[in-house]
Design a protein around this motif. Structure first.
Motif, PDB file in Angstrom:
ATOM      1  N   ARG A   1       9.503   9.540   1.156  1.00 51.94           N
ATOM      2  CA  ARG A   1       9.209   8.115   1.297  1.00 51.94           C
ATOM      3  C   ARG A   1       7.707   7.863   1.134  1.00 51.94           C
ATOM      4  O   ARG A   1       7.285   6.888   0.487  1.00 51.94           O
ATOM      5  CB  ARG A   1       9.697   7.614   2.655  1.00 51.94           C
ATOM      6  CG  ARG A   1       9.527   6.096   2.848  1.00 51.94           C
ATOM      7  CD  ARG A   1      10.156   5.592   4.133  1.00 51.94           C
ATOM      8  NE  ARG A   1      11.610   5.711   4.070  1.00 51.94           N
ATOM      9  CZ  ARG A   1      12.334   6.580   4.757  1.00 51.94           C
ATOM     10  NH1 ARG A   1      11.720   7.457   5.561  1.00 51.94           N
ATOM     11  NH2 ARG A   1      13.634   6.627   4.641  1.00 51.94           N
ATOM     12  N   GLN A   2       6.884   8.752   1.710  1.00 53.90           N
ATOM     13  CA  GLN A   2       5.445   8.597   1.598  1.00 53.90           C
ATOM     14  C   GLN A   2       4.986   8.847   0.151  1.00 53.90           C
ATOM     15  O   GLN A   2       4.122   8.123  -0.378  1.00 53.90           O
ATOM     16  CB  GLN A   2       4.730   9.570   2.530  1.00 53.90           C
ATOM     17  CG  GLN A   2       3.210   9.456   2.510  1.00 53.90           C
ATOM     18  CD  GLN A   2       2.732   8.071   2.893  1.00 53.90           C
ATOM     19  OE1 GLN A   2       3.051   7.552   3.954  1.00 53.90           O
ATOM     20  NE2 GLN A   2       1.963   7.433   2.015  1.00 53.90           N
ATOM     21  N   ALA A   3       5.570   9.806  -0.530  1.00 57.47           N
ATOM     22  CA  ALA A   3       5.202  10.086  -1.927  1.00 57.47           C
ATOM     23  C   ALA A   3       5.559   8.907  -2.824  1.00 57.47           C
ATOM     24  O   ALA A   3       4.832   8.614  -3.798  1.00 57.47           O
ATOM     25  CB  ALA A   3       5.906  11.363  -2.395  1.00 57.47           C
ATOM     26  N   ARG A   4       6.633   8.243  -2.522  1.00 60.53           N
ATOM     27  CA  ARG A   4       7.007   7.061  -3.305  1.00 60.53           C
ATOM     28  C   ARG A   4       5.962   5.952  -3.126  1.00 60.53           C
ATOM     29  O   ARG A   4       5.603   5.264  -4.096  1.00 60.53           O
ATOM     30  CB  ARG A   4       8.378   6.576  -2.842  1.00 60.53           C
ATOM     31  CG  ARG A   4       8.851   5.259  -3.458  1.00 60.53           C
ATOM     32  CD  ARG A   4       8.920   5.335  -4.969  1.00 60.53           C
ATOM     33  NE  ARG A   4       9.525   4.118  -5.513  1.00 60.53           N
ATOM     34  CZ  ARG A   4       9.475   3.769  -6.785  1.00 60.53           C
ATOM     35  NH1 ARG A   4       8.855   4.553  -7.670  1.00 60.53           N
ATOM     36  NH2 ARG A   4      10.053   2.660  -7.215  1.00 60.53           N
ATOM     37  N   ARG A   5       5.425   5.816  -1.910  1.00 63.35           N
ATOM     38  CA  ARG A   5       4.376   4.805  -1.692  1.00 63.35           C
ATOM     39  C   ARG A   5       3.146   5.133  -2.547  1.00 63.35           C
ATOM     40  O   ARG A   5       2.534   4.254  -3.147  1.00 63.35           O
ATOM     41  CB  ARG A   5       3.984   4.753  -0.220  1.00 63.35           C
ATOM     42  CG  ARG A   5       5.071   4.232   0.716  1.00 63.35           C
ATOM     43  CD  ARG A   5       4.481   3.866   2.076  1.00 63.35           C
ATOM     44  NE  ARG A   5       5.518   3.611   3.052  1.00 63.35           N
ATOM     45  CZ  ARG A   5       5.912   4.493   3.975  1.00 63.35           C
ATOM     46  NH1 ARG A   5       5.318   5.672   4.040  1.00 63.35           N
ATOM     47  NH2 ARG A   5       6.861   4.189   4.823  1.00 63.35           N
ATOM     48  N   TRP A   6       2.751   6.419  -2.567  1.00 64.38           N
ATOM     49  CA  TRP A   6       1.583   6.799  -3.359  1.00 64.38           C
ATOM     50  C   TRP A   6       1.842   6.566  -4.852  1.00 64.38           C
ATOM     51  O   TRP A   6       0.935   6.179  -5.590  1.00 64.38           O
ATOM     52  CB  TRP A   6       1.236   8.264  -3.121  1.00 64.38           C
ATOM     53  CG  TRP A   6       0.658   8.523  -1.747  1.00 64.38           C
ATOM     54  CD1 TRP A   6      -0.148   7.705  -1.048  1.00 64.38           C
ATOM     55  CD2 TRP A   6       0.855   9.697  -0.963  1.00 64.38           C
ATOM     56  NE1 TRP A   6      -0.487   8.276   0.168  1.00 64.38           N
ATOM     57  CE2 TRP A   6       0.126   9.521   0.238  1.00 64.38           C
ATOM     58  CE3 TRP A   6       1.577  10.874  -1.118  1.00 64.38           C
ATOM     59  CZ2 TRP A   6       0.094  10.474   1.251  1.00 64.38           C
ATOM     60  CZ3 TRP A   6       1.544  11.838  -0.123  1.00 64.38           C
ATOM     61  CH2 TRP A   6       0.810  11.624   1.044  1.00 64.38           C
ATOM     62  N   GLN A   7       3.058   6.801  -5.281  1.00 65.77           N
ATOM     63  CA  GLN A   7       3.387   6.576  -6.688  1.00 65.77           C
ATOM     64  C   GLN A   7       3.224   5.095  -7.047  1.00 65.77           C
ATOM     65  O   GLN A   7       2.692   4.757  -8.114  1.00 65.77           O
ATOM     66  CB  GLN A   7       4.820   7.019  -6.979  1.00 65.77           C
ATOM     67  CG  GLN A   7       5.205   6.838  -8.451  1.00 65.77           C
ATOM     68  CD  GLN A   7       6.701   6.862  -8.646  1.00 65.77           C
ATOM     69  OE1 GLN A   7       7.471   6.726  -7.695  1.00 65.77           O
ATOM     70  NE2 GLN A   7       7.126   7.024  -9.898  1.00 65.77           N
TER      71      GLN A   7
ATOM     72  N   GLU B   1       1.280   2.993  -5.444  1.00 64.94           N
ATOM     73  CA  GLU B   1      -0.135   2.624  -5.313  1.00 64.94           C
ATOM     74  C   GLU B   1      -0.958   3.175  -6.470  1.00 64.94           C
ATOM     75  O   GLU B   1      -1.969   2.581  -6.865  1.00 64.94           O
ATOM     76  CB  GLU B   1      -0.695   3.162  -3.989  1.00 64.94           C
ATOM     77  CG  GLU B   1      -0.091   2.484  -2.748  1.00 64.94           C
ATOM     78  CD  GLU B   1      -0.542   3.176  -1.465  1.00 64.94           C
ATOM     79  OE1 GLU B   1      -1.305   4.169  -1.562  1.00 64.94           O
ATOM     80  OE2 GLU B   1      -0.136   2.741  -0.376  1.00 64.94           O
ATOM     81  N   HIS B   2      -0.604   4.329  -7.030  1.00 65.95           N
ATOM     82  CA  HIS B   2      -1.360   4.981  -8.108  1.00 65.95           C
ATOM     83  C   HIS B   2      -0.392   5.344  -9.241  1.00 65.95           C
ATOM     84  O   HIS B   2      -0.137   6.549  -9.474  1.00 65.95           O
ATOM     85  CB  HIS B   2      -2.081   6.233  -7.583  1.00 65.95           C
ATOM     86  CG  HIS B   2      -2.969   5.968  -6.399  1.00 65.95           C
ATOM     87  ND1 HIS B   2      -4.278   5.550  -6.533  1.00 65.95           N
ATOM     88  CD2 HIS B   2      -2.726   6.058  -5.062  1.00 65.95           C
ATOM     89  CE1 HIS B   2      -4.801   5.408  -5.330  1.00 65.95           C
ATOM     90  NE2 HIS B   2      -3.885   5.704  -4.424  1.00 65.95           N
ATOM     91  N   PRO B   3       0.108   4.366  -9.939  1.00 72.59           N
ATOM     92  CA  PRO B   3       1.096   4.658 -11.000  1.00 72.59           C
ATOM     93  C   PRO B   3       0.518   5.467 -12.146  1.00 72.59           C
ATOM     94  O   PRO B   3       1.265   6.172 -12.850  1.00 72.59           O
ATOM     95  CB  PRO B   3       1.536   3.264 -11.461  1.00 72.59           C
ATOM     96  CG  PRO B   3       0.414   2.361 -11.083  1.00 72.59           C
ATOM     97  CD  PRO B   3      -0.173   2.920  -9.827  1.00 72.59           C
ATOM     98  N   ASP B   4      -0.798   5.408 -12.351  1.00 74.16           N
ATOM     99  CA  ASP B   4      -1.397   6.139 -13.473  1.00 74.16           C
ATOM    100  C   ASP B   4      -1.608   7.618 -13.158  1.00 74.16           C
ATOM    101  O   ASP B   4      -1.781   8.417 -14.089  1.00 74.16           O
ATOM    102  CB  ASP B   4      -2.735   5.500 -13.867  1.00 74.16           C
ATOM    103  CG  ASP B   4      -2.560   4.078 -14.373  1.00 74.16           C
ATOM    104  OD1 ASP B   4      -1.460   3.780 -14.882  1.00 74.16           O
ATOM    105  OD2 ASP B   4      -3.509   3.283 -14.230  1.00 74.16           O
ATOM    106  N   ALA B   5      -1.668   7.942 -11.874  1.00 73.57           N
ATOM    107  CA  ALA B   5      -1.918   9.342 -11.492  1.00 73.57           C
ATOM    108  C   ALA B   5      -0.976   9.728 -10.348  1.00 73.57           C
ATOM    109  O   ALA B   5      -1.409   9.954  -9.214  1.00 73.57           O
ATOM    110  CB  ALA B   5      -3.375   9.527 -11.068  1.00 73.57           C
ATOM    111  N   PRO B   6       0.333   9.768 -10.578  1.00 77.78           N
ATOM    112  CA  PRO B   6       1.272  10.107  -9.499  1.00 77.78           C
ATOM    113  C   PRO B   6       1.092  11.550  -9.046  1.00 77.78           C
ATOM    114  O   PRO B   6       0.775  12.429  -9.859  1.00 77.78           O
ATOM    115  CB  PRO B   6       2.637   9.894 -10.160  1.00 77.78           C
ATOM    116  CG  PRO B   6       2.391  10.103 -11.613  1.00 77.78           C
ATOM    117  CD  PRO B   6       1.004   9.591 -11.873  1.00 77.78           C
TER     118      PRO B   6
END
Length: 633
Positions: free
Chosen positions: A448-454, A456-461
């Motif tokens: 769930r947390q990794a999805r949030r980062w993805q 927030e930073h779609p260019d550098a997942p």
């Protein structure tokens, strides 16, 4: 036996009349009757205020024939008896009492009855006897040890009770020596082991309770107690291969050596020891009035030495050893339960440390064990109570310094012990099976947390790497769990990496291999954690759906010193990296702590690095700041 000689005992009627005519005023000593049988015992006045004899006086109105019959029955009775007045003096004794005491019945007249059977030797018995003489108590019954005419001891059941319609009391004395002997034999059988003839568990705990009762310790006692608790190493093999008959012979021989060992140490001369068989191949040596741990350590050492000598039994030469737990402490405040728990724990340590040794109880080691037990008992509820949290440590590309992914590391915020690292509880969770529930929570929270980062930073997942215990593969449907979590969180499978230890995947077949293959087919990456510390069988790398090797930090330690590098470490790491790359795997180096290490690992060809040089594990809200490029070393 004292008293004046008389030709024959008076008839009961005359005795009653004589007793009734004696007037004795109630005269009590200021100190009471507790001074022994020789003191005057207060009596009840036997006349009424008018001076007339009470109508209930025995003998009055009785036919002479009845009195004679009573006299004859009294003298002929097999039970030893005596009529005693209220002053405690014998009025009449029968033939059985005379035979028991080795005196003519007539010679017992006027003798203090208490002296004949030792009622004055114990203050409580004497006080109870006086209460019966005063008419304040209905009966006294006690067991006394008497001397028979031939000098042997006789156990007697003594009863003193008032005679009906009389101012006198009847003392009866029954010889119970045979019954006492039978009881003693039965108790010995009950309290001793039939195989070794040592005291058994029941007698051991009886003696232990007595030794811990500080109220009865004699003056000059050390007030300490010691225990050597042992069991035999390899005894089951003797039973299984040679049979229980030889096993029993071995136990009996061991018991003899233990008893001899205790006697040689000097405990037998003082009587302050007990060697007991507690059951099976477990024995205990209890040392009362211990002088300290040195004494117990010496005893344990001598026990080990004597048991290591071979046994010759049934034509067989048997060699065994023992593991011994040694406990020594102050008796005051110690309970039998606490002492045995400490001994059992220490015996377990001795076996865990390699057997054939003795181990002394260590309070600090025990405190760690107690903490471990406390953690184990609260582990399952802690998941439900939300006591766990995740921190994340970046995995950085050694070529460009960018954050490629993060490893999720679970922490336990324990209400009593504070924040605990995984090494404090993951092993416990694997033992009791709670790792399945905990692992599922970690996996879902990290995804769930990794999805949030993805988002927030779609260019550098960045991918998230989650550790998976082998028990999660066996005890749960890991493939279904992962698929469900990915679907519910929306995280793409390529942004999830699962880490398993080298020993967990070594020789994987059947269900584990099928699960790993299904996860890989799903798009999830599989990494081997701590690579190089387990079996290091490289053949399985070609058969498993592995995408990443994480080199154990021990290989990186040799890269610390730039001036004096360890060439062997560099050669091994370089070979592993080249092999991994040829198999199409990426390599992550763990425990990178300096720029020099990072630079050398980069030159060798490692793909990513992880360690304090880049970042310690941090909460999720601090990872976003690290997602930009990291300066290259």
């Amino acid at each position: 036996m004292g008293g004046r000689p008389q030709p024959a005992g008076p008839p009961l009627r005359d005795l009653y009349e004589t007793s009734a005519l004696r007037e004795r005023a109630v005269s009590e000593s200021p100190d009471g009757p507790g001074h022994g049988p020789g003191s005057t015992v207060p009596t009840v006045t036997e006349r009424s205020a008018t001076g007339r004899r009470s109508r209930t006086e025995p003998g009055v109105g009785r036919p002479a024939s009845e009195v004679r019959d009573l006299q004859a029955a009294f003298n002929a009775a097999q039970l030893a008896m005596a009529v005693v007045d209220r002053e405690g003096k014998v009025i009449s004794a029968n033939q059985a009492l005379g035979a028991l005491l080795g005196a003519e019945p007539a010679r017992l007249t006027d003798e203090p009855a208490a002296d004949l059977v030792g009622l004055g030797q114990d203050s409580r018995t004497w006080a109870a006897y006086c209460e019966v003489l005063r008419g304040r108590s209905e009966r006294l019954r006690c067991t006394q040890r008497l001397k028979s005419p031939d000098g042997h001891s006789v156990w007697a059941d003594v009863t003193v009770a008032p005679l009906a319609d009389s101012r006198s009391v009847l003392m009866s004395v029954a010889d119970i020596s045979d019954r006492r002997d039978l009881q003693a034999r039965l108790r010995h059988l009950q309290m001793h082991d039939p195989v070794t003839r040592l005291p058994n568990r029941a007698l051991f705990f009886e003696r232990l309770a007595a030794a811990l009762d500080t109220s009865v310790h004699p003056r000059g006692s050390t007030g300490r107690i010691g225990l050597c608790y042992l069991d035999l190493d390899g005894f089951k093999a003797v039973n299984d291969t040679l049979g229980h008959r030889v096993g029993d012979q071995l136990l009996s021989a061991v018991a003899q050596r233990l008893a001899h060992c205790a006697d040689q140490a000097g405990y037998g001369r003082r009587g302050g020891h007990l060697v007991a068989r507690l059951g099976g191949d477990e024995f205990a040596l209890l040392v009362e009035d211990s002088t300290g741990t040195e004494q117990l350590s010496a005893l344990a050492g001598s026990v080990l030495a004597t048991l290591q000598r071979p046994f010759e039994l049934a034509g067989q030469r048997l060699s065994i050893s023992a593991s011994i737990g040694v406990v020594e402490r102050v008796a005051a405040g110690t309970t039998a339960t606490a002492l045995m728990q400490a001994a059992d724990t220490t015996l377990y340590w001795a076996k865990a440390d390699g057997k054939a040794r003795w181990t002394l109880f260590d309070p600090e080691r025990n405190a760690h064990r107690m903490t471990r037990q406390a953690l184990a008992s609260t582990l399952r509820p802690a998941v439900e109570h939300g006591e766990f949290t995740l921190e994340y440590q970046p995995l950085v590309g050694l070529g460009d310094g960018s954050v490629r992914g993060v490893e999720a590391l679970v922490r336990w915020r324990h209400p009593q012990f504070g924040t605990l690292a995984p090494n404090r509880f993951i092993g416990l969770a694997e033992e009791d099976g709670s790792i399945v529930e905990l692992g599922r929570w970690v996996l879902e929270t990290a995804c769930r947390q990794a999805r949030r980062w993805q988002l927030e930073h779609p260019d550098a997942p960045v991918f998230v790497s989650v550790n998976v215990a082998v028990r999660q593969v066996w005890d749960s449907d890991l493939v279904a769990d992962v698929a469900g979590i990915l679907e519910s969180t929306g995280l793409p499978p390529e942004l999830l990496q699962l880490e398993l230890t080298e020993s967990a995947v070594m020789g994987s077949a059947g269900r584990p291999l099928q699960a790993l293959q299904a996860l890989s087919d799903m798009g999830v990456s599989i990494a081997i954690d701590d690579f190089g510390t387990g079996y290091s069988n490289l053949a399985y790398l070609s058969r498993l759906p592995v995408s990443t090797l994480k080199l154990d930090g021990s290989f990186v330690q040799g890269f610390r010193d730039e001036e004096h590098p360890n060439p062997a470490d560099e050669t091994i790491v370089e070979a592993l990296v080249q092999l991994a790359h040829r198999l199409g795997l990426t390599v992550t180096a763990e425990c990178v702590e300096s720029a020099e290490q990072a630079d050398r690992l980069r030159r060798i060809g490692c793909d990513t690095g992880q360690g304090w040089f880049y970042s310690r594990p941090v909460p999720a809200d601090r990872v976003s700041a690290l997602l930009g490029p990291h300066p290259a070393p």
